[in-house]
Design an enzyme around this catalytic site. Structure first.
Site, PDB file in Angstrom:
ATOM      1  N   LYS A 179       0.829  -1.204   0.000  1.00 12.77           N
ATOM      2  CA  LYS A 179       0.000   0.000   0.000  1.00 12.77           C
ATOM      3  C   LYS A 179       0.865   1.255   0.000  1.00 12.77           C
ATOM      4  O   LYS A 179       1.857   1.331   0.718  1.00 12.77           O
ATOM      5  CB  LYS A 179      -0.920  -0.009   1.226  1.00 12.77           C
ATOM      6  CG  LYS A 179      -1.861  -1.209   1.250  1.00 12.77           C
ATOM      7  CD  LYS A 179      -2.685  -1.271   2.522  1.00 12.77           C
ATOM      8  CE  LYS A 179      -1.832  -1.543   3.731  1.00 12.77           C
ATOM      9  NZ  LYS A 179      -2.639  -1.869   4.936  1.00 12.77           N
ATOM     10  N   THR A 216      -8.279   9.210   8.600  1.00 12.68           N
ATOM     11  CA  THR A 216      -7.667   8.044   7.964  1.00 12.68           C
ATOM     12  C   THR A 216      -7.460   6.878   8.927  1.00 12.68           C
ATOM     13  O   THR A 216      -6.834   5.882   8.562  1.00 12.68           O
ATOM     14  CB  THR A 216      -6.307   8.426   7.358  1.00 12.68           C
ATOM     15  OG1 THR A 216      -5.456   8.955   8.401  1.00 12.68           O
ATOM     16  CG2 THR A 216      -6.473   9.467   6.259  1.00 12.68           C
ATOM     17  N   GLY A 218      -7.871   3.551  10.547  1.00 13.46           N
ATOM     18  CA  GLY A 218      -8.520   2.298  10.167  1.00 13.46           C
ATOM     19  C   GLY A 218      -8.541   2.016   8.685  1.00 13.46           C
ATOM     20  O   GLY A 218      -9.220   1.084   8.240  1.00 13.46           O
ATOM     21  N   THR A 219      -7.784   2.770   7.900  1.00 12.38           N
ATOM     22  CA  THR A 219      -7.817   2.545   6.443  1.00 12.38           C
ATOM     23  C   THR A 219      -7.264   1.162   6.075  1.00 12.38           C
ATOM     24  O   THR A 219      -7.798   0.489   5.193  1.00 12.38           O
ATOM     25  CB  THR A 219      -7.031   3.633   5.696  1.00 12.38           C
ATOM     26  OG1 THR A 219      -5.731   3.774   6.289  1.00 12.38           O
ATOM     27  CG2 THR A 219      -7.755   4.968   5.760  1.00 12.38           C
ATOM     28  N   GLY A 220      -6.195   0.744   6.747  1.00 12.87           N
ATOM     29  CA  GLY A 220      -5.622  -0.567   6.441  1.00 12.87           C
ATOM     30  C   GLY A 220      -6.559  -1.705   6.805  1.00 12.87           C
ATOM     31  O   GLY A 220      -6.701  -2.672   6.037  1.00 12.87           O
ATOM     32  N   CYS A 221      -7.201  -1.594   7.962  1.00 13.59           N
ATOM     33  CA  CYS A 221      -8.186  -2.600   8.385  1.00 13.59           C
ATOM     34  C   CYS A 221      -9.337  -2.660   7.381  1.00 13.59           C
ATOM     35  O   CYS A 221      -9.796  -3.742   6.992  1.00 13.59           O
ATOM     36  CB  CYS A 221      -8.742  -2.256   9.763  1.00 13.59           C
ATOM     37  SG  CYS A 221      -7.496  -2.029  11.051  1.00 13.59           S
TER      38      CYS A 221
END
Length: 274
Positions: A179, A216, A218-221
Protein backbone atom coordinates in the site's frame (compact mmCIF):
# COMPACT_ATOMS: atom_id res chain seq x y z
CA UNK A 1 -35.54 -22.37 0.50
CA UNK A 2 -32.88 -20.73 2.65
CA UNK A 3 -30.83 -17.96 1.09
CA UNK A 4 -27.03 -18.57 1.14
CA UNK A 5 -25.06 -16.00 3.11
CA UNK A 6 -21.39 -15.29 2.49
CA UNK A 7 -19.31 -15.19 5.67
CA UNK A 8 -15.99 -13.73 6.81
CA UNK A 9 -14.01 -14.73 9.90
CA UNK A 10 -12.23 -11.72 11.42
CA UNK A 11 -9.21 -12.31 13.66
CA UNK A 12 -7.93 -8.99 15.01
CA UNK A 13 -7.68 -6.60 17.94
CA UNK A 14 -10.46 -4.47 19.36
CA UNK A 15 -10.44 -0.67 19.02
CA UNK A 16 -12.75 0.77 21.67
CA UNK A 17 -12.91 4.04 19.71
CA UNK A 18 -14.55 2.17 16.84
CA UNK A 19 -12.38 3.47 14.01
CA UNK A 20 -10.05 0.55 13.36
CA UNK A 21 -9.52 -3.08 14.35
CA UNK A 22 -12.41 -5.49 14.60
CA UNK A 23 -14.91 -2.64 14.77
CA UNK A 24 -13.83 -1.31 11.37
CA UNK A 25 -13.77 -4.85 9.97
CA UNK A 26 -17.36 -5.57 11.03
CA UNK A 27 -18.60 -2.27 9.57
CA UNK A 28 -16.82 -3.02 6.31
CA UNK A 29 -18.32 -6.49 6.07
CA UNK A 30 -21.78 -5.05 6.73
CA UNK A 31 -21.24 -2.50 3.95
CA UNK A 32 -20.56 -5.43 1.60
CA UNK A 33 -23.64 -7.39 2.78
CA UNK A 34 -21.37 -10.12 4.17
CA UNK A 35 -21.86 -11.78 7.57
CA UNK A 36 -18.89 -11.50 9.94
CA UNK A 37 -17.67 -13.43 12.96
CA UNK A 38 -14.86 -12.32 15.26
CA UNK A 39 -11.99 -13.70 17.27
CA UNK A 40 -10.52 -10.96 19.45
CA UNK A 41 -6.72 -11.10 19.77
CA UNK A 42 -6.23 -8.06 21.99
CA UNK A 43 -8.30 -5.40 23.75
CA UNK A 44 -7.32 -1.74 23.60
CA UNK A 45 -8.57 1.32 25.42
CA UNK A 46 -8.24 3.95 22.73
CA UNK A 47 -9.94 6.95 21.18
CA UNK A 48 -9.05 9.46 18.48
CA UNK A 49 -6.27 10.84 20.69
CA UNK A 50 -4.38 7.56 21.01
CA UNK A 51 -4.05 4.16 22.65
CA UNK A 52 -4.24 4.47 26.43
CA UNK A 53 -4.00 0.81 27.42
CA UNK A 54 -3.85 -2.62 25.81
CA UNK A 55 -4.15 -6.23 26.90
CA UNK A 56 -3.71 -9.37 24.81
CA UNK A 57 -6.21 -12.23 24.89
CA UNK A 58 -5.05 -15.60 26.20
CA UNK A 59 -3.92 -17.84 23.32
CA UNK A 60 -6.24 -20.71 24.27
CA UNK A 61 -9.20 -18.32 24.34
CA UNK A 62 -8.19 -16.95 20.95
CA UNK A 63 -8.08 -20.47 19.50
CA UNK A 64 -11.45 -21.36 21.02
CA UNK A 65 -13.15 -18.32 19.46
CA UNK A 66 -11.99 -19.41 16.01
CA UNK A 67 -12.74 -23.09 16.47
CA UNK A 68 -16.33 -22.69 17.68
CA UNK A 69 -17.16 -20.37 14.77
CA UNK A 70 -15.54 -22.78 12.31
CA UNK A 71 -17.33 -25.84 13.69
CA UNK A 72 -20.81 -24.27 13.70
CA UNK A 73 -20.94 -21.46 11.13
CA UNK A 74 -17.94 -21.78 8.82
CA UNK A 75 -16.60 -19.08 6.55
CA UNK A 76 -15.81 -18.19 2.94
CA UNK A 77 -12.81 -15.97 3.70
CA UNK A 78 -10.67 -14.92 6.66
CA UNK A 79 -9.25 -11.52 7.53
CA UNK A 80 -6.33 -11.40 9.99
CA UNK A 81 -5.21 -8.20 11.65
CA UNK A 82 -3.15 -7.65 14.79
CA UNK A 83 -1.62 -10.74 16.38
CA UNK A 84 0.14 -9.70 19.61
CA UNK A 85 2.86 -12.33 19.90
CA UNK A 86 4.48 -15.39 18.35
CA UNK A 87 2.19 -17.78 20.25
CA UNK A 88 -0.90 -16.14 18.73
CA UNK A 89 0.65 -16.21 15.24
CA UNK A 90 1.51 -19.91 15.50
CA UNK A 91 -1.91 -20.85 16.94
CA UNK A 92 -3.85 -19.02 14.23
CA UNK A 93 -1.60 -20.37 11.48
CA UNK A 94 -2.12 -23.94 12.67
CA UNK A 95 -5.91 -23.63 12.69
CA UNK A 96 -6.01 -22.01 9.24
CA UNK A 97 -3.36 -24.16 7.55
CA UNK A 98 -5.90 -25.92 5.32
CA UNK A 99 -8.11 -22.91 4.60
CA UNK A 100 -8.09 -20.73 1.48
CA UNK A 101 -8.90 -17.04 0.98
CA UNK A 102 -6.90 -15.87 4.00
CA UNK A 103 -6.21 -12.12 3.90
CA UNK A 104 -3.47 -10.97 6.29
CA UNK A 105 -2.96 -7.33 7.18
CA UNK A 106 0.40 -7.51 9.02
CA UNK A 107 -0.03 -4.89 11.73
CA UNK A 108 3.63 -4.36 12.60
CA UNK A 109 4.61 -0.70 12.41
CA UNK A 110 2.81 2.39 13.71
CA UNK A 111 2.46 5.52 11.56
CA UNK A 112 5.25 7.01 13.70
CA UNK A 113 7.56 4.23 12.51
CA UNK A 114 7.60 2.44 15.88
CA UNK A 115 7.56 -1.37 15.79
CA UNK A 116 4.39 -2.90 17.26
CA UNK A 117 5.48 -6.57 17.34
CA UNK A 118 8.46 -8.46 18.70
CA UNK A 119 11.17 -10.00 16.54
CA UNK A 120 9.79 -13.42 17.50
CA UNK A 121 6.30 -12.54 16.28
CA UNK A 122 7.73 -11.11 13.05
CA UNK A 123 9.66 -14.31 12.40
CA UNK A 124 6.61 -16.45 13.20
CA UNK A 125 4.62 -14.52 10.61
CA UNK A 126 7.30 -15.13 7.98
CA UNK A 127 7.57 -18.83 8.84
CA UNK A 128 3.95 -19.77 9.48
CA UNK A 129 1.33 -17.13 8.64
CA UNK A 130 2.43 -15.56 5.36
CA UNK A 131 2.89 -18.90 3.52
CA UNK A 132 -0.72 -19.94 4.25
CA UNK A 133 -2.19 -16.55 3.30
CA UNK A 134 -3.69 -15.88 -0.13
CA UNK A 135 -2.68 -12.23 0.09
CA UNK A 136 -0.87 -9.97 2.54
CA UNK A 137 -1.43 -6.20 2.60
CA UNK A 138 1.53 -4.40 4.23
CA UNK A 139 1.99 -0.67 4.01
CA UNK A 140 5.44 0.53 2.97
CA UNK A 141 6.77 0.75 6.53
CA UNK A 142 5.60 -2.80 7.27
CA UNK A 143 6.95 -4.09 3.97
CA UNK A 144 10.40 -2.69 4.75
CA UNK A 145 10.25 -4.14 8.27
CA UNK A 146 9.57 -7.59 6.80
CA UNK A 147 12.49 -7.13 4.40
CA UNK A 148 14.69 -6.02 7.29
CA UNK A 149 15.53 -2.78 5.49
CA UNK A 150 13.68 0.00 7.36
CA UNK A 151 15.89 2.73 5.86
CA UNK A 152 15.25 1.78 2.22
CA UNK A 153 13.82 4.66 0.13
CA UNK A 154 10.46 3.93 -1.56
CA UNK A 155 9.17 6.97 -3.44
CA UNK A 156 7.33 5.62 -6.49
CA UNK A 157 5.15 2.81 -7.78
CA UNK A 158 8.22 1.37 -9.53
CA UNK A 159 10.02 1.17 -6.18
CA UNK A 160 6.94 -0.52 -4.72
CA UNK A 161 7.03 -3.17 -7.45
CA UNK A 162 10.58 -4.07 -6.47
CA UNK A 163 9.56 -4.31 -2.82
CA UNK A 164 6.52 -6.48 -3.62
CA UNK A 165 8.59 -8.96 -5.64
CA UNK A 166 11.21 -9.19 -2.91
CA UNK A 167 8.50 -9.76 -0.32
CA UNK A 168 7.17 -12.71 -2.30
CA UNK A 169 10.60 -14.30 -2.27
CA UNK A 170 10.59 -14.11 1.53
CA UNK A 171 6.93 -14.70 2.38
CA UNK A 172 5.91 -17.24 -0.30
CA UNK A 173 2.45 -15.64 -0.39
CA UNK A 174 0.75 -15.89 -3.84
CA UNK A 175 -0.28 -12.23 -3.80
CA UNK A 176 1.46 -9.25 -2.20
CA UNK A 177 -0.33 -5.89 -2.00
CA UNK A 178 2.01 -3.06 -1.01
CA UNK A 179 0.00 0.00 0.00
CA UNK A 180 1.28 3.41 -1.02
CA UNK A 181 -0.13 5.65 1.69
CA UNK A 182 3.36 6.06 3.20
CA UNK A 183 5.25 6.88 0.00
CA UNK A 184 8.40 8.85 0.81
CA UNK A 185 9.27 12.26 -0.60
CA UNK A 186 6.93 15.13 -1.58
CA UNK A 187 3.20 14.48 -1.33
CA UNK A 188 1.90 13.15 -4.62
CA UNK A 189 -1.46 13.72 -6.29
CA UNK A 190 -2.06 9.98 -6.59
CA UNK A 191 -2.00 7.19 -4.01
CA UNK A 192 -0.83 3.95 -5.69
CA UNK A 193 -1.12 0.41 -4.34
CA UNK A 194 0.89 -2.33 -6.07
CA UNK A 195 -0.30 -5.94 -6.32
CA UNK A 196 2.24 -8.63 -7.18
CA UNK A 197 0.80 -11.96 -8.41
CA UNK A 198 3.20 -14.90 -8.38
CA UNK A 199 1.20 -16.99 -10.88
CA UNK A 200 1.94 -14.47 -13.63
CA UNK A 201 5.06 -12.91 -12.07
CA UNK A 202 3.50 -9.51 -12.73
CA UNK A 203 2.46 -6.35 -10.91
CA UNK A 204 -0.77 -4.38 -11.19
CA UNK A 205 -1.00 -0.77 -10.01
CA UNK A 206 -4.23 0.56 -8.49
CA UNK A 207 -4.12 4.31 -8.14
CA UNK A 208 -6.65 6.80 -6.80
CA UNK A 209 -6.46 10.54 -6.19
CA UNK A 210 -4.92 11.59 -2.89
CA UNK A 211 -7.56 12.80 -0.40
CA UNK A 212 -6.45 15.52 2.01
CA UNK A 213 -8.18 14.53 5.26
CA UNK A 214 -7.22 13.63 8.80
CA UNK A 215 -9.93 10.95 8.90
CA UNK A 216 -7.67 8.04 7.96
CA UNK A 217 -7.82 5.91 11.11
CA UNK A 218 -8.52 2.30 10.17
CA UNK A 219 -7.82 2.54 6.44
CA UNK A 220 -5.62 -0.57 6.44
CA UNK A 221 -8.19 -2.60 8.38
CA UNK A 222 -10.92 -1.40 6.06
CA UNK A 223 -9.07 -2.27 2.87
CA UNK A 224 -8.11 -5.78 4.00
CA UNK A 225 -11.57 -6.63 5.31
CA UNK A 226 -13.07 -5.32 2.06
CA UNK A 227 -10.75 -7.64 0.13
CA UNK A 228 -11.84 -10.55 2.33
CA UNK A 229 -15.50 -9.64 1.78
CA UNK A 230 -15.06 -9.56 -1.99
CA UNK A 231 -13.21 -12.88 -1.96
CA UNK A 232 -16.10 -14.35 0.05
CA UNK A 233 -18.48 -13.04 -2.60
CA UNK A 234 -16.59 -15.03 -5.23
CA UNK A 235 -14.39 -12.40 -6.88
CA UNK A 236 -10.79 -13.10 -7.91
CA UNK A 237 -7.94 -11.58 -5.92
CA UNK A 238 -7.29 -9.03 -8.67
CA UNK A 239 -10.95 -7.97 -8.83
CA UNK A 240 -11.26 -7.97 -5.04
CA UNK A 241 -8.34 -5.56 -4.73
CA UNK A 242 -9.76 -3.33 -7.47
CA UNK A 243 -13.21 -3.18 -5.85
CA UNK A 244 -11.76 -2.68 -2.37
CA UNK A 245 -9.45 0.13 -3.43
CA UNK A 246 -12.45 1.95 -4.92
CA UNK A 247 -14.58 1.27 -1.81
CA UNK A 248 -11.89 2.73 0.46
CA UNK A 249 -11.41 5.77 -1.77
CA UNK A 250 -15.15 6.47 -1.80
CA UNK A 251 -15.39 6.01 1.97
CA UNK A 252 -12.45 8.35 2.57
CA UNK A 253 -13.82 10.96 0.17
CA UNK A 254 -17.28 11.00 1.70
CA UNK A 255 -15.87 10.96 5.26
CA UNK A 256 -13.28 13.69 4.64
CA UNK A 257 -15.08 16.46 6.50
CA UNK A 258 -16.85 14.62 9.31
CA UNK A 259 -15.82 15.41 12.89
CA UNK A 260 -15.64 12.58 15.43
CA UNK A 261 -13.49 13.12 18.51
CA UNK A 262 -10.77 15.67 19.14
CA UNK A 263 -7.67 13.75 18.12
CA UNK A 264 -5.28 14.25 15.22
CA UNK A 265 -6.54 11.21 13.29
CA UNK A 266 -10.28 10.65 12.95
CA UNK A 267 -12.31 7.63 11.80
CA UNK A 268 -14.43 7.09 8.70
CA UNK A 269 -18.12 6.25 8.27
CA UNK A 270 -17.95 2.90 6.49
CA UNK A 271 -21.54 2.94 5.23
CA UNK A 272 -20.71 5.95 3.06
CA UNK A 273 -18.54 3.84 0.79
CA UNK A 274 -21.44 1.95 -0.79
Amino acid sequence: MSEPVKKVMIIAGSDSGGGAGIQADIKTCEAHAVYSMTAVTAITAQNTVGVHSASKVDTEMLKKQIEVCRDDIGWDAVKIGMLPDAAAVEAVSQILSSHKSVVTDPVMVATSGDRLVTDEAMQAMKNHLFPISEIITPNILEALAILGEPDMTVSSAEDMKVVAKRLHAICKTPHILVKGGHLMGPRQSECPDVLYSSATDSCSVFSTAFIDTKNTHGTGCTLSSSIASNLALGHSVLKSVELSKQYLHTTLSRSANIVIGGGKQGPMLHRLGR
